[in-house]
Scaffold this motif. Structure first.
Motif, PDB file in Angstrom:
ATOM      1  N   HIS A  70       0.779  -1.301   0.050  1.00 51.34           N
ATOM      2  CA  HIS A  70       0.361  -0.105   0.271  1.00 51.34           C
ATOM      3  C   HIS A  70       1.072   1.267   0.081  1.00 51.34           C
ATOM      4  O   HIS A  70       2.365   0.841   0.706  1.00 51.34           O
ATOM      5  N   SER A  71       0.730   1.786  -0.912  1.00 47.43           N
ATOM      6  CA  SER A  71       0.783   3.532  -0.301  1.00 47.43           C
ATOM      7  C   SER A  71      -0.439   4.247   0.614  1.00 47.43           C
ATOM      8  O   SER A  71      -1.341   4.042   0.392  1.00 47.43           O
ATOM      9  N   THR A  72       0.070   3.997   1.878  1.00 51.57           N
ATOM     10  CA  THR A  72      -0.667   4.758   2.881  1.00 51.57           C
ATOM     11  C   THR A  72      -1.018   5.806   2.392  1.00 51.57           C
ATOM     12  O   THR A  72      -2.217   6.006   3.390  1.00 51.57           O
ATOM     13  N   THR A  73      -0.467   6.708   2.374  1.00 47.60           N
ATOM     14  CA  THR A  73      -0.624   8.221   1.695  1.00 47.60           C
ATOM     15  C   THR A  73      -1.795   8.168   1.091  1.00 47.60           C
ATOM     16  O   THR A  73      -2.899   9.028   1.292  1.00 47.60           O
ATOM     17  N   LYS A  74      -2.590   7.340   0.923  1.00 42.30           N
ATOM     18  CA  LYS A  74      -3.748   7.422  -0.025  1.00 42.30           C
ATOM     19  C   LYS A  74      -5.228   7.256   0.524  1.00 42.30           C
ATOM     20  O   LYS A  74      -4.959   7.781   2.116  1.00 42.30           O
ATOM     21  N   TYR A  75      -6.141   6.156   0.461  1.00 42.74           N
ATOM     22  CA  TYR A  75      -6.788   5.491   1.276  1.00 42.74           C
ATOM     23  C   TYR A  75      -6.652   5.343   2.958  1.00 42.74           C
ATOM     24  O   TYR A  75      -7.175   5.439   3.525  1.00 42.74           O
ATOM     25  N   VAL A  76      -6.211   4.435   2.784  1.00 43.60           N
ATOM     26  CA  VAL A  76      -5.642   4.794   4.172  1.00 43.60           C
ATOM     27  C   VAL A  76      -6.167   5.094   4.880  1.00 43.60           C
ATOM     28  O   VAL A  76      -6.373   5.141   6.404  1.00 43.60           O
ATOM     29  N   GLY A  77      -4.626   6.540   5.121  1.00 45.61           N
ATOM     30  CA  GLY A  77      -4.462   8.171   5.672  1.00 45.61           C
ATOM     31  C   GLY A  77      -5.436   8.407   5.509  1.00 45.61           C
ATOM     32  O   GLY A  77      -6.582   8.784   6.331  1.00 45.61           O
TER      33      GLY A  77
END
Length: 381
Positions: free
Chosen positions: A194-201
């Motif tokens: 994941h790029s947690t920059t995106k939906y996760v964050g």
């Protein structure tokens, strides 16, 4: 197993044993007192190796993806680089999507290639093409589903079968779907990225990445390499991501609701040549996406009927859709991939159409988003 939102709110987040605080504290310390040489408290000695705030985030991410191990990184590309260092050696071969994220292509083509890594771009929507692309030296099949920015769908179970039959690991970049909409480990993947920059964050206020796996041996290799290269997030970044992920389920439902309305608008508008959204029945990957995903997500791409000039004018005309790179935040964004996020693939076999527009549909009121994009489309008719 507890429900998704319960895990998002509680996994790794017990009340603080000292104060009873229900929110995990930020631990900005770089080092930790030891009770005698080697007598660490909870295994913490130096924050590059481990940090309590990062541990809380990693336990949350592992629970959300259904894996045994999770590792938080300073960025999605840091996670990608670390994983490929672990899985590949000079002379090895990796299969990547023919419409891969531009940053992934840049890492493989501009950095790892010079260390003797070979790669082949393949349409991962076609299992036969993947089967033909693997070699005796293939150690990694790198999938995105949906892909960025063309919203292609890979058949994850079929890709896993082919990869494992060749002795390779299947890595799935799950950034566009998020853990709420898709669970690649349960579908046969070895590692989820994941790029947690995106939906996760989810709030466009922190950069981060993550790897999740249930492979114990691989997890130990990732842990060692991450510590060795130092690709870790700050405690504050870990805390922001942890906080953002608590609301992932409710946000993804709203993202999906709004994206469906935007796709409907685009499909009917004469300024649009083609809509790329797996939720549409005419999308070539619709049936597979329906099996693999809970819903179809908040990303929509389309081809402007008037060519590159029209695409650029649409991007410049919207008011609520902010012209900016990245995606997955609560606010709606619009961009021209050919000149923004995917400029690094210009002139390559991964080059995207110059009339392509990508929108990250946020969680604003759907009526307002539809009105805003319709006005921009009407302006270029």
């Amino acid at each position: 197993m507890q429900g998704f939102s319960t895990r998002a709110i509680h996994a790794g987040q017990d009340p603080d044993p000292t104060t009873g605080a229900v929110i995990p504290p930020i631990h900005p310390s770089s080092t930790y007192a030891q009770d005698g040489v080697g007598g660490t408290r909870g295994g913490y000695e130096y924050s590059r190796a481990a940090n309590p705030t990062r541990t809380a985030l990693q336990e949350q991410l592992a629970a959300l993806e259904g894996g045994r191990h999770a590792f938080a990184f300073g960025s999605g590309m840091g996670a990608s680089d670390t994983l490929l260092r672990v899985l590949m050696r000079p002379g090895d071969h990796v299969v990547i999507p023919h419409d891969a994220y531009g940053g992934t292509f840049r890492l493989v083509d501009k950095v790892l290639k010079h260390w003797g890594i070979e790669y082949t771009p393949v349409d991962l929507a076609d299992p036969r093409a993947l089967r033909e692309a693997v070699r005796p030296t293939t150690t990694v099949v790198w999938a995105e589903s949906p892909t960025n920015p063309l919203l292609g769908i890979a058949d994850i179970p079929a890709s896993a079968e082919i990869a494992h039959g060749a002795g390779a690991k299947l890595v799935v970049d799950n950034t566009f779907a998020s853990p709420y909409l898709q669970q690649p480990l349960a579908l046969g993947a070895d590692v989820v990225l994941h790029s947690t920059t995106k939906y996760v964050g989810g709030h466009s206020d922190v950069v981060g990445g993550a790897l999740i796996t249930s492979d114990d041996e691989l997890a130990e290799q990732v842990r060692f390499t991450q510590n060795a290269v130092g690709s870790v997030p700050s405690p504050f970044d870990a805390w922001l991501t942890l906080r953002g992920a608590k609301t992932l389920a409710v946000r993804m439902e709203r993202h999906s609701d709004n994206a469906e309305r935007i796709a409907e608008l685009l499909t009917a508008h004469p300024a649009v040549e083609r809509v790329l959204y797996p939720g549409l029945p005419e999308h070539p990957g619709h049936e597979i996406a329906a099996k693999q995903m809970r819903r179809f997500g908040g990303m929509v791409s389309f081809l402007a009927a008037g060519g590159s000039g029209a695409a650029l004018r649409i991007c410049a005309t919207t008011k609520l859709f902010t012209l900016a790179e990245s995606l997955g935040g609560v606010e709606s964004l619009i961009e021209h991939p050919g000149q923004m996020t995917h400029l690094s693939v210009a002139g390559s076999m991964l080059e995207v159409p110059d009339n392509l527009v990508r929108v990250s549909v946020g969680i604003e009121d759907g009526d307002d988003l539809v009105d805003d994009l319709r006005a921009a489309l009407d302006a270029v008719r």
